[in-house]
Each structure stands twice: as C-alpha cells, then as structure tokens.
Scaffold this motif. Structure first.
Motif: not given
Length: 674
Positions: A624-643
């Motif tokens: 989850q932390l890695l996915s949030k960091l990736s979303a911030k770097l891309r400038g996108k909103e973070w989505e949960s793994p379920q979505s």
C-alpha cells in the motif's frame, strides 16, 4: 450335282497348298534352329586346401542371320542378348559378378581357369564397340542401363565418367573403342543369378544347371558368374560371322568333412571325401534336351598326379602308365564312385615334368531313375600345390592419417623358371615383362611423378625398369586417374615393389555414400604377364571332335591376376549436424505453437478475477505504501487494491522497485566515482 465336287475340291486344294507352304516354312525354321548350338559342361577339381572347384561352362552360338532382325524368333540363343548386340553394335563384352577373392597361392594362377574366370570382387564390365569414336561413350552409357535392368544390379552407376576409363594398350583386348569399369562394393546375390540363368535354354530346370542350388553356391568361399559375348557379324571379312555367348559360374566349395577312422599328421591330413549330392545337395537327373553336348569333367592337376605316382607303394609299374579308366578308378590315392567314359592326358606339358589328367562323363545315359552322382573318396593323404603365376601380386596402403598416404604394389617371385616363353639363357638378355593397369578414383589425388621402383630391396631408376608408361591424371568430378605400365625385370628377380604417393580430396556432402565412415574402395589393379600364356592340350586316341571346354583349354589366354581392393578412409563431415538442426527447429516450433494455442484458449476474465482475489489476500502495508508513493509521483489519486486491478498494482510495484534499484545504483556510482 455337277457343282458339288468343285465346292469340295477347292477348299481341299487350298488346304493342301497351305500345309505345303507351312511345311516349307517350318523346314526353313528348323534349318535355322539347327545352326544354333548350345552345350553345357561342368569341371570338378580337388584343391590342395581341402576344397573343391566347380566350374560350370555354358556356350550358345547363333549365326548372324538370327540377329539381323528384331522380329526373328530365337530357339536357343537369348533374344535379349541378340538385340543388345544389334542395337549398341557390341563387338565383345564381358560382365562378371564376384563375391570373395581368388586365392592365387592355394588355387593356382597359371591355368586357363584363373586366367579367364578369376575376377575382382564386385562387378567388372568391359566392352568394345563398333561405332565411331565420338559415339563410344553414349553407347557405353546405354549399355550400362540395359544391363542394369537385365541383371537387376547397379550397373547403371558405371554411366558416370568418374567410374569408367578407356585403356590404351595394357588391358586386353586393347582397342580405342574399349571402355572399362568396376563396382568393387556391389553386393552379389541370387537376384543377379536368376536373370543369368534365364538366358539358358533349359534355365535351371534340367541339365547341369540343376546343381546350382542357391544355398550351396552362396555359402562357398568364392563364386563368380561371368558372361562373355563375342560378335563377328560386324566384320565384313569374317567367314564364320555370328554371336558366341559364353556363360560360366566358378565356385569354390568346402565339402562336408566326413570323419575318417584313420588319423595322420597335420602335414599329411586326409582330404575330405565328397560327391555332387554332398556339395550341391542335388544330383544330375539328365541332360538338357536342347544341348548338343552335356559332359562332366574331373581334372587332376599336375601336382596331384605327381603325388599319386609317389604313392605307388605296392605297384611295380608307374600309375601314369596304367592311365585307363580302370586304372584311374583303382589308383592308390582315391576311389571314384563312377567309372569315367573317357580319360584324357595332357600333351606338350612344358611347364612341369608331369601331366594333368582329365576324366570325362557323358550325361546322355542318365535319367530320373538313374541319376548321376559322381563321388570321390580319399584313401591316403595327399599333399600337392597348384602351379603359380611367375610373380605373386599384392597391394596395400602406406602412411597414416586422413590427409596423405601411398599405394604400394608388391610382386614376389614364385620361382617359376621352367618353360619361360621367349627368354634366353643369358642372364643379361633375360627379361620378365609385367604389365600393370591401375584405375584410381578422382578423390584420391595420385602424384604419378613420385613413382618409385624397388627391385630386391634396392631402388632402381625408372628408365632401367619402366619400358613404357601411359598416365591419364584424374580430373575432379569428371574422370578417374589411369596408370598403365610396362615393366621389365631380370628373370632372377625375387621381389619388386612400386610406390605412389597421394593426397585425399574432399567430397560434397551429396557425394558421400550412406556408409561413408566405412571408407572408400579403390578398384583392383590388373597384373598381366605377356610372356606367359596359359593353355592345356588334352589328347585321346579315339577322339576326333573336341567339346567346347576342351577347345577353350587349348586357347592361349594371357596369364593375369587381380590385386586386393583397397579401403581408403576419407575425412567425413559430422552427419549428426542435420539431426541437431532438425531437433532445434522442431523444438522452436513446438514452443511457438504451444504458446499460441495457450493464448487462444485462455479465459481472460476468469484469470483476472483470480488475480484480484490473490492480490487482495496478499495485500499488506508495504504494497500500500509503495502504491501511494507511486500515485503521488504520478500526480494521481491513490486507489485501494480492491478498486484497482491486481495486474496493474503488481506491475506498478515492479516498476517502483526498478526505479528504486536504478536510483540506488546511480547514487552509489556517483558517490564512489568522485
């Protein structure tokens, strides 16, 4: 009523005229058939090494009128041979199929039988054509194809210019229209013997050919079937024009040893007793009804006659003086089961002090109820030797490796000094002439300038020994190399050796035979002695006419011998590479089509659902932390793994991990590079 006799008379007269002219035509046919002649003969000879020589001789003669037209009916002479002579204008031809090698030491070399019928292993063919010089090669190729189909063999391989040669003068008969070829590796079997027997008028149904039992012949140590054709119809000056077809089968068999009660030393071992039924498995039930003569001969060589004379322990007179049929049958050495009809004694025997003996048996009086079964039972051991050629020839290879080598021809004296023809007693003027004919395939590159001659172990100059020489160098994939030599040695020579160096060439992969690793064969060399002629003259008081075999014995044939077939190993490519390429190609195709079928049959929706469930179960804080960091770097909103899809999160995680690794490597490189 007056017209009725005419209606009956006219058809009756027509019938009489038809019968009359048919009788005339039939009489002319019978007259022509009477001009054709066929004879069958068999020669049996005990050999010193406890074997038996059986030589079948069939001769068919036809006048030239029978071969002028293709539509004429042939009664005795095979029509296929007559058409072959007429179409290709063959003056003389000889074809032989041989399995095994003639043993010149034990079976003799100075005799009409080995001089004319001892042939090299495999197939040997030579022919002389009565055509212009530019048509000789074309006639040769057509002839090889015809003989290949006629005798069910691979003779058509001789059509290539790399397999045949054109001897100039060393090979007899010498002619500019002569072609010579051999196939040393040709296997000889019953498929070649059956067409050969079909050329006989009675085939193998009656007559002496009944003895040609296939298992008996092919279990022998040596067998050679030969066909010699001579046509004189193209000679305008010939008085007796026609075709003479000579078919011979020479077999050396080992009799079934009958255990004798007496024992002797090794040097004087008792010869095995034999009979026709024991060596052939059959008896002669009569002659061929179409044969003019049908005879069986038993020949006792000069050495054997001398040995039998030495065995007269109790006789007061020489056995040779009591040479009649009764004396021969009751001689001290052996016993014959059948009394001979006639006994011939050799005359003008200049090569030996003794004379050979020939017993004749006529097959006319034998039938199914009383078959002919000649048997010979030895009573005392006998040791003798056959007469040899002046020099014993052998050939071998020298050197090692797959690049270079040498061919050596060795000539050893057999101490045949008696009866030398054309030699003087003066040692300086006495010369022994030896002719050598050697054909070498093109892939054996012989250097003819390296020829060396050694006489009694001492090197000799070529001008002192070589009187005449003709060399035709080989041309790659076009023609073989041919060497013809005329050598003159002193009469007292003990040994002589000739050596030739060669290099081994390279062949294209398509030119290798299936068993290339076995090696390649160099045909036998022909060694002839022109000063020696083999002939045997037999005389019987009440004999006015001579049979074809006796006439053949009287002909002066050139003494010659064939050397061994050389087996030369050549450099061969790795024939496993095509297998490896095929294997790799098949593996690649299997992987490709397997993956393609897997993609076409895969259910994408079900797999995505399974991947989502797995990602949900395995989801933790670190992903989850890695996915949030990736979303911030891309400038996108973070989505949960379920979505989000499991596949995209997994790929993003891999991408982030790669980014971190690359960044770490860059920092590490920049820090230590300073």
């Amino acid at each position: 009523m007056t017209h009725l006799p005419r209606r009956i008379l006219y058809p009756f007269l027509l019938l009489l005229f038809h019968i009359f002219f048919s009788a005339i035509a039939f009489g002319s046919v019978l007259h022509e058939a009477g001009e054709e002649e066929f004879s069958e003969e068999l020669l049996l000879r005990p050999l010193p090494d406890q074997k038996v020589l059986a030589h079948f001789h069939f001769e068919t003669r036809a006048p030239s009128s029978l071969s002028d037209s293709y539509g004429r009916h042939h009664h005795l002479f095979p029509k296929a041979i007559a058409q072959l002579v007429q179409k290709f204008r063959v003056k003389e031809m000889e074809l032989s199929f041989t399995q095994g090698r003639w043993n010149y030491d034990q079976w003799g070399g100075f005799d009409p039988i080995p001089s004319s019928n001892a042939k090299p292993p495999g197939v040997e063919l030579w022919a002389v054509f009565d055509v212009p010089q530019y048509q000789v090669d074309a006639s040769w190729k057509n002839l090889t194809h015809t003989l290949s189909g006629l005798f069910c063999a691979s003779i058509n391989f001789l059509e290539s210019s790399t397999t045949y040669s054109a001897p100039e003068w060393s090979f007899q008969p010498s002619s500019g229209s002569l072609r010579y070829g051999t196939l040393p590796r040709e296997a000889v079997c019953t498929e070649n013997l059956t067409p050969w027997l079909k050329l006989l008028p009675c085939r193998d149904k009656t007559g002496l050919s009944v003895l040609m039992h296939r298992p008996s012949i092919y279990r022998g140590f040596y067998h050679s079937q030969r066909l010699h054709l001579k046509s004189s119809q193209f000679d305008s000056g010939g008085l007796e024009s026609g075709i003479v077809l000579e078919q011979t089968l020479t077999v050396v068999l080992q009799p079934n040893s009958q255990s004798a009660s007496k024992t002797y030393s090794i040097e004087t071992k008792l010869q095995p007793s034999w009979s026709l039924s024991s060596i052939f498995g059959r008896k002669v039930t009569g002659r061929c009804v179409l044969a003019k003569s049908s005879n069986v001969y038993l020949q006792l060589e000069r050495g054997l006659v001398t040995e039998l004379e030495n065995l007269r322990t109790e006789n007061m007179i020489s056995w040779a003086d009591n040479m009649g049929s009764e004396g021969l049958r009751s001689n001290p050495g052996f016993e014959l089961s059948v009394k001979p009809d006639r006994v011939f004694k050799e005359v003008n025997s200049v090569h030996s002090k003794s004379s050979s003996v020939l017993c004749e048996y006529s097959i006319v009086k034998y039938s199914d109820s009383e078959p002919f079964d000649l048997g010979l039972t030895w009573k005392l051991p006998a040791v003798w030797s056959c007469q040899q050629a002046p020099l014993h020839a052998s050939r071998f290879l020298m050197g090692s490796g797959n690049e270079r080598g040498a061919i050596a021809i060795s000539l050893t004296s057999t101490e045949l000094n008696e009866g030398f023809l054309g030699a003087n007693t003066v040692e300086d003027s006495c010369k022994l002439q030896v002719d050598i004919f050697q054909v070498v395939p093109w892939y054996i590159k012989v250097y003819f300038h390296t020829l060396q001659v050694f006489v009694d172990g001492q090197p000799q100059g070529l001008t002192d020994v070589v009187e005449k020489m003709h060399v035709s160098p080989s041309e790659d994939k076009v023609s073989p190399g041919v060497m013809e030599l005329v050598l003159k040695f002193p009469c007292g020579v003990k040994s002589a050796t000739l050596t030739l160096e060669f290099d081994k060439g390279f062949l294209h992969i398509d030119e290798y035979p299936p068993d290339a690793n076995q090696g390649f064969d160099i045909p036998s060399a022909v060694i002839s002695f022109p000063n020696f002629l083999a002939s045997t003259h037999y005389l019987e008081e009440n004999s006015l006419t001579k049979t074809p075999m006796l006439s053949k014995f009287q002909e002066k044939s050139l003494v010659l011998s064939y050397t061994e077939v050389l087996l030369v190993p050549l450099t061969t490519p790795d024939f496993s590479m095509p297998y490896n390429v095929i294997t790799i190609t098949c593996t690649v195709f299997a992987l490709y089509f397997g993956s393609l079928v897997n993609v076409l049959r895969r259910r994408v929706g079900e797999e995505e659902r399974l991947l989502k469930n797995r990602a949900a179960r395995k989801a933790g804080r670190l992903p989850q932390l890695l996915s949030k960091l990736s979303a911030k770097l891309r400038g996108k909103e973070w989505e949960s793994p379920q979505s989000s899809s499991a596949s995209s999160s997994f790929s993003s995680s891999k991408l982030m991990l790669k980014v971190v690794i690359v960044a770490g490597i860059a920092i590490f490189w920049q820090f230590y590079s300073k």
